[in-house]
Design a protein around this motif. Structure first.
Motif, short mmCIF file in Angstrom:
data_model
loop_
_atom_site.label_atom_id
_atom_site.label_comp_id
_atom_site.label_asym_id
_atom_site.label_seq_id
_atom_site.Cartn_x
_atom_site.Cartn_y
_atom_site.Cartn_z
N UNK A 123 0.87 -1.31 -0.05
CA UNK A 123 0.12 -0.15 -0.12
C UNK A 123 0.88 1.44 0.09
N UNK A 124 1.84 1.29 0.66
CA UNK A 124 2.72 2.38 0.97
C UNK A 124 3.46 2.72 -0.17
N UNK A 125 3.84 1.87 -0.95
CA UNK A 125 4.69 2.16 -2.44
C UNK A 125 3.74 2.95 -3.22
N UNK A 126 2.45 2.81 -3.13
CA UNK A 126 1.56 3.76 -4.12
C UNK A 126 1.77 4.97 -3.44
N UNK A 170 -6.92 -1.84 -2.61
CA UNK A 170 -6.36 -0.53 -3.19
C UNK A 170 -5.07 -0.95 -3.76
N UNK A 171 -4.14 -1.70 -2.91
CA UNK A 171 -2.63 -1.73 -3.61
C UNK A 171 -2.94 -2.73 -5.12
N UNK A 172 -3.90 -3.73 -4.87
CA UNK A 172 -4.07 -4.87 -5.95
C UNK A 172 -4.62 -3.95 -7.14
N UNK A 173 -5.48 -3.20 -6.88
CA UNK A 173 -6.24 -2.41 -8.20
C UNK A 173 -4.99 -1.51 -8.98
N UNK A 174 -4.28 -1.04 -8.04
CA UNK A 174 -3.03 0.07 -8.66
C UNK A 174 -1.94 -0.74 -9.24
N UNK A 175 -1.70 -1.88 -8.55
CA UNK A 175 -0.75 -2.59 -9.17
C UNK A 175 -1.25 -3.27 -10.47
N UNK A 176 -2.28 -3.37 -10.66
CA UNK A 176 -2.94 -4.08 -11.72
C UNK A 176 -2.71 -3.15 -12.97
N UNK A 177 -2.85 -1.65 -12.84
CA UNK A 177 -2.65 -0.54 -13.59
C UNK A 177 -1.17 -0.61 -13.91
N UNK A 183 3.52 -3.48 -19.47
CA UNK A 183 3.22 -4.15 -20.69
C UNK A 183 3.41 -3.27 -21.91
N UNK A 184 2.67 -2.20 -21.72
CA UNK A 184 2.63 -1.28 -22.87
C UNK A 184 3.81 -0.68 -23.23
N UNK A 185 4.76 -0.27 -22.05
CA UNK A 185 6.10 0.14 -22.47
C UNK A 185 6.99 -0.85 -23.05
N UNK A 186 6.85 -2.22 -22.80
CA UNK A 186 7.66 -3.22 -23.31
C UNK A 186 7.26 -3.39 -24.92
N UNK A 187 5.88 -3.41 -24.94
CA UNK A 187 5.44 -3.48 -26.34
C UNK A 187 5.61 -2.32 -27.27
N UNK A 398 -1.52 5.98 -18.04
CA UNK A 398 -0.89 6.95 -17.07
C UNK A 398 -1.83 8.06 -16.36
N UNK A 399 -2.47 8.54 -17.17
CA UNK A 399 -3.42 9.56 -16.75
C UNK A 399 -4.52 8.74 -15.73
N UNK A 400 -4.92 7.70 -16.30
CA UNK A 400 -5.94 6.79 -15.44
C UNK A 400 -5.48 6.48 -14.07
N UNK A 401 -4.01 6.02 -14.13
CA UNK A 401 -3.47 5.81 -12.92
C UNK A 401 -3.46 7.05 -11.89
N UNK A 402 -3.02 8.22 -12.49
CA UNK A 402 -3.10 9.16 -11.59
C UNK A 402 -4.30 9.50 -11.11
N UNK A 403 -5.67 9.12 -11.74
CA UNK A 403 -6.80 9.60 -11.28
C UNK A 403 -7.13 8.47 -10.38
N UNK A 404 -6.90 7.40 -10.76
CA UNK A 404 -7.19 6.45 -9.61
C UNK A 404 -6.51 6.40 -8.28
#
Length: 416
Positions: A123-126, A170-177, A183-187, A398-404
């Motif tokens: 949790x604290x990492x996020x 919360x941590x799981x939802x943000x980790x999923x993003x 994966x997008x960066x690697x692609x 990335x914008x979605x993550x910031x909003x989340x």
């Protein structure tokens, strides 16, 4: 101000009634890393994690330092540690962090870094990536020294859900993003590598597209058309016509130049503006750069722009030959051409420049068949379009993550 039911006002803002506000020092500890001497550095040994090992929230291992010395067990990294840059020459890098997993086992970290160790690490990492913590980092930076201390880290305050289930959701939802972003960066990186390989093959004639068998020619730039320098400077002069400028960064950052993208306005004598006019098909190059491999970046005017002129920091090539318009944007991006330009440049380590004389002697390989030029450009353009689509998707994610983060880490949106 009225507080909505189920929430309370705190010094970090509005949070749910069943949340609290915690200082980092209450829920974990900050550890400053290893101090070592140049004589301690080895070709192998214990890897010391430094700022260069952290990029985009994850570990990178392109620039490593190993030491051979006794290291206190406490500063050997553990699974779940949060690695933070706490001192750096650049203020912008203070606070960048990475979550340490099994890959970091057996490593330590340097004195310009810190580790925050907490049982609530997921949790604290996020929270470390949130705007709330970033603001506190900025407030605690010294006036002259770019650093945050252990005392500062331990004093940072964040909203904290008391229920473990909610913290984990919360941590799981943000980790999923984060997984989606990774994966997008690697692609995107893979697609860029594929495009570079395609350019190397198609722009040299090593690989021919189906149906084309005509010859290729290697031509000197000075024989392809007229090369002109002496462009317009960046001054505004009274009583002289205003023109929009094709400047260095327009060429360096883009492959295509369109009227709507030119925002820099200067003034120039009418005669000079006419001499430096921008026509469809004009190819512009950067004849200088801080690094030799950035010499001769190029961009093509995709339309006539009568109210524009090119900058004195740019060189224009106006072809005498009838090349496909789109092909012009790719022909000079072949690795061989850019290496030629780098070898032909002169510099002292501060600025590298290629003279017009040497620039005219550079050569480029071109298919004589205009249809083949168009076909090559079409393939590369399609690859660019796919890359652009992925990059826009990454930006939106990335914008979605910031909003989340803003919603979930403050309790505005609940997952229970």
């Amino acid at each position: 101000m009225e507080v909505k039911p189920g929430y309370k006002q705190t010094d970090v803002g509005l949070i749910p009634d069943d949340w609290s506000v915690k200082c980092f020092g209450e829920i974990g500890e900050s550890l400053i890393g290893l101090t070592y001497k140049p004589s301690d550095v080895r070709s192998d040994g214990v890897l010391v994690l430094r700022s260069s090992n952290v990029a985009d929230g994850s570990l990178q291992f392109d620039d490593n330092v190993f030491v051979g010395m006794d290291i206190p067990e406490k500063i050997m990294v553990q699974n779940g540690d949060i690695l933070i840059c706490v001192r750096n020459g650049s203020r912008d890098l203070i606070g960048k962090c990475a979550y340490l997993d099994e890959r970091a086992r057996g490593m330590t970290f340097g004195a310009f870094m810190a580790v925050f160790r907490t049982p609530f690490h997921r949790f604290i990492y996020h929270q470390f990536q949130s705007g709330m913590v970033k603001r506190q980092i900025h407030e605690h930076l010294g006036a002259t020294i770019n650093q945050i201390t252990n005392k500062s880290l331990n004093s940072f305050r964040v909203p904290f859900p008391e229920q473990e289930t909610e913290r984990e959701k919360i941590a799981e939802a943000l980790s999923d993003v984060n997984v989606l972003i990774d994966s997008l960066e690697k692609l995107i990186a893979k697609k860029r590598d594929l495009k570079q390989a395609a350019m190397q093959q198609l722009l040299t004639g090593q690989t021919r597209l189906p149906g084309f068998t005509g010859k290729w020619e290697e031509k000197e730039l000075g024989k392809l058309g007229k090369i002109s320098g002496g462009g317009v400077d960046k001054k505004i002069r009274p009583d002289e016509p205003l023109v929009r400028l094709v400047n260095y960064m327009d060429v360096y950052r883009r492959s295509f130049i369109y009227s709507k993208e030119l925002s820099h306005v200067v003034s120039a004598p009418a005669e000079q503006a006419a001499r430096c006019a921008v026509r469809q098909g004009d190819i512009f190059f950067t004849p200088s750069s801080e690094m030799p491999f950035d010499i001769a970046a190029s961009a093509v005017a995709m339309e006539n722009i009568p109210d524009a002129a090119y900058s004195y920091h740019v060189v224009r090539l106006r072809l005498d030959e009838d090349w496909d318009l789109l092909f012009r944007a790719y022909a000079f991006k072949a690795e061989g051409f850019l290496k030629q330009a780098a070898r032909a440049s002169e510099g002292s380590g501060v600025r590298y420049v290629i003279t017009q004389g040497r620039f005219r002697q550079l050569t480029v390989r071109v298919p004589s068949n205009k249809a083949e030029q168009a076909a090559i450009a079409g393939v590369l353009s399609d690859m660019d379009a796919e890359l652009g689509l992925l990059e826009r998707r990454l930006a939106k994610t990335r914008d979605l993550k910031q909003g989340m983060m803003q919603e979930l880490l403050t309790g505005r949106t609940r997952l229970v």
